[in-house]
Scaffold this motif. Structure first.
Motif, PDB file in Angstrom:
ATOM      1  N   GLU A 120       0.822  -1.211   0.000  1.00  0.00           N
ATOM      2  CA  GLU A 120       0.000   0.000   0.000  1.00  0.00           C
ATOM      3  C   GLU A 120       0.858   1.264   0.000  1.00  0.00           C
ATOM      4  O   GLU A 120       0.458   2.287  -0.569  1.00  0.00           O
ATOM      5  CB  GLU A 120      -0.924  -0.007   1.223  1.00  0.00           C
ATOM      6  N   GLN A 121       2.027   1.185   0.596  1.00  0.00           N
ATOM      7  CA  GLN A 121       2.907   2.358   0.645  1.00  0.00           C
ATOM      8  C   GLN A 121       3.360   2.798  -0.742  1.00  0.00           C
ATOM      9  O   GLN A 121       3.687   3.971  -0.949  1.00  0.00           O
ATOM     10  CB  GLN A 121       4.117   2.066   1.532  1.00  0.00           C
ATOM     11  N   VAL A 122       3.390   1.860  -1.688  1.00  0.00           N
ATOM     12  CA  VAL A 122       3.792   2.203  -3.058  1.00  0.00           C
ATOM     13  C   VAL A 122       2.607   2.089  -4.022  1.00  0.00           C
ATOM     14  O   VAL A 122       2.792   2.002  -5.234  1.00  0.00           O
ATOM     15  CB  VAL A 122       4.966   1.311  -3.527  1.00  0.00           C
ATOM     16  N   GLU A 123       1.401   2.056  -3.466  1.00  0.00           N
ATOM     17  CA  GLU A 123       0.159   2.007  -4.241  1.00  0.00           C
ATOM     18  C   GLU A 123       0.091   0.790  -5.163  1.00  0.00           C
ATOM     19  O   GLU A 123      -0.421   0.858  -6.283  1.00  0.00           O
ATOM     20  CB  GLU A 123      -0.026   3.308  -5.029  1.00  0.00           C
ATOM     21  N   SER A 124       0.615  -0.333  -4.667  1.00  0.00           N
ATOM     22  CA  SER A 124       0.480  -1.598  -5.388  1.00  0.00           C
ATOM     23  C   SER A 124      -0.818  -2.260  -4.940  1.00  0.00           C
ATOM     24  O   SER A 124      -1.123  -2.289  -3.745  1.00  0.00           O
ATOM     25  CB  SER A 124       1.674  -2.508  -5.076  1.00  0.00           C
ATOM     26  N   PRO A 125      -1.628  -2.781  -5.862  1.00  0.00           N
ATOM     27  CA  PRO A 125      -2.931  -3.356  -5.496  1.00  0.00           C
ATOM     28  C   PRO A 125      -2.805  -4.495  -4.476  1.00  0.00           C
ATOM     29  O   PRO A 125      -1.858  -5.290  -4.532  1.00  0.00           O
ATOM     30  CB  PRO A 125      -3.473  -3.875  -6.836  1.00  0.00           C
ATOM     31  N   THR A 126      -3.780  -4.589  -3.566  1.00  0.00           N
ATOM     32  CA  THR A 126      -3.725  -5.608  -2.514  1.00  0.00           C
ATOM     33  C   THR A 126      -5.043  -6.371  -2.348  1.00  0.00           C
ATOM     34  O   THR A 126      -5.472  -6.624  -1.213  1.00  0.00           O
ATOM     35  CB  THR A 126      -3.361  -4.958  -1.161  1.00  0.00           C
ATOM     36  N   PRO A 127      -5.709  -6.773  -3.426  1.00  0.00           N
ATOM     37  CA  PRO A 127      -7.001  -7.448  -3.247  1.00  0.00           C
ATOM     38  C   PRO A 127      -6.889  -8.778  -2.506  1.00  0.00           C
ATOM     39  O   PRO A 127      -7.706  -9.085  -1.637  1.00  0.00           O
ATOM     40  CB  PRO A 127      -7.506  -7.645  -4.678  1.00  0.00           C
ATOM     41  N   VAL A 128      -5.884  -9.576  -2.827  1.00  0.00           N
ATOM     42  CA  VAL A 128      -5.749 -10.894  -2.195  1.00  0.00           C
ATOM     43  C   VAL A 128      -5.231 -10.762  -0.766  1.00  0.00           C
ATOM     44  O   VAL A 128      -5.751 -11.386   0.162  1.00  0.00           O
ATOM     45  CB  VAL A 128      -4.834 -11.811  -3.029  1.00  0.00           C
ATOM     46  N   SER A 129      -4.195  -9.941  -0.571  1.00  0.00           N
ATOM     47  CA  SER A 129      -3.649  -9.789   0.782  1.00  0.00           C
ATOM     48  C   SER A 129      -4.663  -9.136   1.712  1.00  0.00           C
ATOM     49  O   SER A 129      -4.730  -9.465   2.906  1.00  0.00           O
ATOM     50  CB  SER A 129      -2.346  -8.996   0.765  1.00  0.00           C
ATOM     51  N   SER A 130      -5.485  -8.238   1.194  1.00  0.00           N
ATOM     52  CA  SER A 130      -6.516  -7.619   2.025  1.00  0.00           C
ATOM     53  C   SER A 130      -7.548  -8.653   2.460  1.00  0.00           C
ATOM     54  O   SER A 130      -7.971  -8.678   3.629  1.00  0.00           O
ATOM     55  CB  SER A 130      -7.205  -6.485   1.257  1.00  0.00           C
ATOM     56  N   LEU A 131      -7.949  -9.528   1.533  1.00  0.00           N
ATOM     57  CA  LEU A 131      -8.903 -10.586   1.874  1.00  0.00           C
ATOM     58  C   LEU A 131      -8.289 -11.545   2.895  1.00  0.00           C
ATOM     59  O   LEU A 131      -8.930 -11.908   3.894  1.00  0.00           O
ATOM     60  CB  LEU A 131      -9.308 -11.342   0.617  1.00  0.00           C
ATOM     61  N   LEU A 132      -7.053 -11.948   2.643  1.00  0.00           N
ATOM     62  CA  LEU A 132      -6.370 -12.843   3.579  1.00  0.00           C
ATOM     63  C   LEU A 132      -6.274 -12.227   4.968  1.00  0.00           C
ATOM     64  O   LEU A 132      -6.515 -12.888   5.982  1.00  0.00           O
ATOM     65  CB  LEU A 132      -4.960 -13.158   3.070  1.00  0.00           C
ATOM     66  N   TYR A 133      -5.906 -10.957   5.003  1.00  0.00           N
ATOM     67  CA  TYR A 133      -5.746 -10.276   6.286  1.00  0.00           C
ATOM     68  C   TYR A 133      -7.077 -10.252   7.044  1.00  0.00           C
ATOM     69  O   TYR A 133      -7.116 -10.503   8.253  1.00  0.00           O
ATOM     70  CB  TYR A 133      -5.230  -8.856   6.072  1.00  0.00           C
ATOM     71  N   ASP A 134      -8.148  -9.974   6.331  1.00  0.00           N
ATOM     72  CA  ASP A 134      -9.471  -9.956   6.966  1.00  0.00           C
ATOM     73  C   ASP A 134      -9.860 -11.344   7.481  1.00  0.00           C
ATOM     74  O   ASP A 134     -10.401 -11.482   8.588  1.00  0.00           O
ATOM     75  CB  ASP A 134     -10.530  -9.444   5.989  1.00  0.00           C
ATOM     76  N   LEU A 135      -9.584 -12.373   6.686  1.00  0.00           N
ATOM     77  CA  LEU A 135      -9.900 -13.743   7.108  1.00  0.00           C
ATOM     78  C   LEU A 135      -9.093 -14.138   8.343  1.00  0.00           C
ATOM     79  O   LEU A 135      -9.622 -14.715   9.305  1.00  0.00           O
ATOM     80  CB  LEU A 135      -9.621 -14.722   5.974  1.00  0.00           C
ATOM     81  N   SER A 157      -7.715 -12.120  10.505  1.00  0.00           N
ATOM     82  CA  SER A 157      -8.106 -11.277  11.634  1.00  0.00           C
ATOM     83  C   SER A 157      -9.384 -11.787  12.293  1.00  0.00           C
ATOM     84  O   SER A 157      -9.553 -11.675  13.516  1.00  0.00           O
ATOM     85  CB  SER A 157      -8.330  -9.830  11.171  1.00  0.00           C
ATOM     86  N   SER A 158     -10.279 -12.333  11.476  1.00  0.00           N
ATOM     87  CA  SER A 158     -11.557 -12.791  12.001  1.00  0.00           C
ATOM     88  C   SER A 158     -11.508 -14.232  12.514  1.00  0.00           C
ATOM     89  O   SER A 158     -12.490 -14.743  13.049  1.00  0.00           O
ATOM     90  CB  SER A 158     -12.639 -12.693  10.921  1.00  0.00           C
ATOM     91  N   GLY A 159     -10.349 -14.867  12.327  1.00  0.00           N
ATOM     92  CA  GLY A 159     -10.204 -16.256  12.786  1.00  0.00           C
ATOM     93  C   GLY A 159     -10.867 -17.263  11.891  1.00  0.00           C
ATOM     94  O   GLY A 159     -11.130 -18.404  12.283  1.00  0.00           O
ATOM     95  N   GLU A 160     -11.139 -16.889  10.637  1.00  0.00           N
ATOM     96  CA  GLU A 160     -11.823 -17.783   9.715  1.00  0.00           C
ATOM     97  C   GLU A 160     -10.859 -18.456   8.749  1.00  0.00           C
ATOM     98  O   GLU A 160     -11.264 -19.039   7.763  1.00  0.00           O
ATOM     99  CB  GLU A 160     -12.877 -17.015   8.908  1.00  0.00           C
ATOM    100  N   GLU A 161      -9.551 -18.376   9.038  1.00  0.00           N
ATOM    101  CA  GLU A 161      -8.590 -18.953   8.107  1.00  0.00           C
ATOM    102  C   GLU A 161      -8.702 -20.455   8.051  1.00  0.00           C
ATOM    103  O   GLU A 161      -9.149 -21.079   8.974  1.00  0.00           O
ATOM    104  CB  GLU A 161      -7.155 -18.549   8.487  1.00  0.00           C
TER     105      GLU A 161
END
Length: 272
Positions: free
Chosen positions: A251-266, A268-272
């Protein structure tokens, strides 16, 4: 091997790596916040340091393998650490941290005449014991050459030179860990679908990891997930931490993060 090597951080990976140094004939001084974790190393001849600075020798080499950016920075900025390491000293940073933190600490080291070498590790404790670690390295070439025998003694089966620009090796580590977590999440979802449809997840994992996905990560984690032996990974805090660092770095270099954002949310919620 007459000089004493400092080693800071005796977690699940740090302990066997430090033990490898002792077996290779190196003298080491070890520091860990919980001093009792050093007992097995002390019994083998290591010296216990009561503060990070006490593991440092002037102009020498000290390695850190700790939890995160804040932990590494707290050691580097601790009382007397930089001053004692001094001119010609080398700090081998083996933790998974952000490239931004590595560059910041490298600049601070340079102000004191010392050098930071990035050498984050791919491998678990068993791989360290078997001396099968993969280590990307970045930093000044002469310092890399000086520490390479140490990295090999620590269990580095393959050491990859990513040049002199600090930040390059941590990028490799973040990318690798992001891809590992992605693969594990994919395997869990896929094999769960098979099992809940009455299929044999182990047979599916065996077939696919011997053909289309014949890579160590798919093979090892596919087997563990199919046999429900992946609890250590699923309970670890490491995936969330490392995916978070990857996401922030992108994100610091404005590179897209659709997959990492989804992974991070999963995660974080304990649904991994």
């Amino acid at each position: 091997m007459n000089e004493t090597i400092g080693f800071i951080g005796l977690g699940n990976l740090g302990l066997p790596i430090a033990a490898n140094l002792l077996r290779a004939g190196y003298s080491i001084a070890v520091y860990n916040r919980t001093a009792s974790k050093a007992e097995s190393l002390i019994a083998q001849g290591a010296r216990l340091a009561t503060r990070p600075v006490d593991a440092v020798t002037t102009g020498g080499i000290v390695a850190t393998l700790v939890w995160d950016d804040a932990a590494v920075e707290s050691i580097v900025m601790s009382e007397g650490f930089l001053e004692k390491l001094g001119q010609g000293g080398i700090h081998i940073s083996m933790s998974t941290v952000s490239p931004e933190t590595s560059r910041k600490l490298a600049a601070i080291h340079a102000q004191h005449g010392s050098v930071l070498i990035e050498a984050p590790i791919f491998g678990v404790a068993e791989a360290a014991v078997a001396r099968q670690l993969l280590i990307p390295v970045a930093g000044p070439q002469n310092a890399q050459e000086r520490v390479r025998p140490l990295l090999e003694a620590m269990g580095g089966q393959n050491i990859f030179d990513f040049g002199e620009v600090v930040g390059a090796a941590t990028q490799v580590k973040l990318v690798g860990n992001f891809m590992i977590v992605s693969a594990v999440q994919t395997l869990r979802e896929a094999l769960s679908m098979v099992e809940k449809n009455g299929g044999d997840p182990k047979a599916v994992a065996d077939m696919l990891t011997q053909t289309l996905f014949a890579a160590p990560i798919y093979k090892n984690y596919g087997r563990m997930i199919a046999e429900k032996k992946d609890a250590a990974f699923s309970q670890s805090r490491i995936p969330l931490k490392d995916v978070g660092i990857f996401k922030k770095t992108a994100e610091q270099v404005e590179s897209p993060t659709p997959v990492s954002s989804l992974l991070y949310d999963l995660l974080s919620s304990g649904e991994e």
